[in-house]
Design a protein around this motif. Sequence first.
Motif, short mmCIF file in Angstrom:
data_model
loop_
_atom_site.label_atom_id
_atom_site.label_comp_id
_atom_site.label_asym_id
_atom_site.label_seq_id
_atom_site.Cartn_x
_atom_site.Cartn_y
_atom_site.Cartn_z
N ASN A 1 -6.67 1.89 -8.53
CA ASN A 1 -5.23 1.89 -8.79
C ASN A 1 -4.84 2.64 -10.05
N LYS A 2 -5.83 3.03 -10.85
CA LYS A 2 -5.53 3.86 -12.03
C LYS A 2 -5.37 5.33 -11.68
N GLN B 1 0.81 -1.22 0.00
CA GLN B 1 0.00 0.00 0.00
C GLN B 1 0.84 1.28 0.00
N HIS C 1 0.62 1.28 -4.07
CA HIS C 1 -0.70 1.21 -4.71
C HIS C 1 -1.75 1.48 -3.66
N ALA D 1 -10.72 -2.47 -7.27
CA ALA D 1 -9.30 -2.24 -6.99
C ALA D 1 -8.58 -1.70 -8.22
N LYS D 2 -8.86 -2.26 -9.39
CA LYS D 2 -8.22 -1.78 -10.61
C LYS D 2 -8.59 -0.34 -10.92
N ASP E 1 -2.78 -6.26 -5.19
CA ASP E 1 -3.45 -7.17 -6.11
C ASP E 1 -4.19 -8.31 -5.41
#
Length: 352
Positions: free
Chosen positions: A290-291, A251, A254, A286-287, A258
């Motif tokens: 994370n962008k 963390q 990110h 999550a994706k 993942d």
Amino acid sequence: MASGRPWPSWGGVASGPHPASRASISCRHLAQGNWYRSGPSRRQSRLGPCNRKRSGDVRPDMLTIRRGRSTVLILLLLAGCANGHGTAPSLAAAPVHQTTCPPRWGAHDVGGWVPTPESTASTLVPGQPPRAEICLYDVHGAHQGKARTLQTGLATMTADLNHLPTAPRREACPLLATLTQSYLIKLSYQDGRVSWVGTAYGISGCTNTTNGRIHTTAYIGDAVKHAYDTGQWARLTPRDPCDIGTGRRGQDKHLIPDDPIEVTVCSIRKNAEHKTHGRRVAIKTAKTLNKLPLQPVDHQCSGPYISVIFHYRQGPPAAVTAFGAACKVDNRYVQADVPAALYTQLKKLGTD
């Protein structure tokens, strides 16, 4: 005592270089009493024979040796005789076992100290130790009671500690002296190695945990205190589904590490509503998070928020707190701006 080290090596035998002749003394020489050592006055003083009655029968109790290192040497030599070997085993191959808790805590602050730092480990707990003991120290640094052997949960403890978020050492914590205790976790391995993890329990929840190489500021004091009191490790996954927990390794790079298996979204209402979703929604959310472009966390946001908590098969959860489109989303290590549409989507996950 070596300069610069707060404590000597605990337990074991300090084995220095030994002449090659000592490592090749034959059982025949021992049996004949033809082995000598040099005394302080450089006189040759003869040791008694092995008193071998028959092949493989050696009576080391018949030997009287005054000097401690010589005692260890002769016992190892006799072990070689009893096992039928022609030469004694090398002393350099004998592992040094650290067998006790240090008598005092070796630092001024609580937590964040170990007697022997790790030099190459990439995780708090290297490998899979078969044994763990916990040592307790009071606020003055004095060792308290006996070491507590962890009876259950060692594999879970290893996974929990190795999934904690790493972070630079915290230099200052509020100290509530009467409510603070330091702990050393001693990890013992099959090959005789010992590794340490130092941490603390305190009412402020502010401490450092380290093995001397890897550091975390995640608070595990309650779990370690429970393990010392009971001999059992309780998972770092909170029972309250809306408790954001300790955080998770990764963390610092990110918002969410993942491969989560589920996600829980909690509102801030007095009777907190929450909704849990499975793996597909967890990975997609999550994706999306994370962008977002990351910034160092500044802890400037306040006001209404929602917590989004991601759970994993092993180790503690990872969580973010979203304060709305007017502010940020952060995980206590990094933060990002939140688009209004994303904040609305997160709130909807808490009610759908």
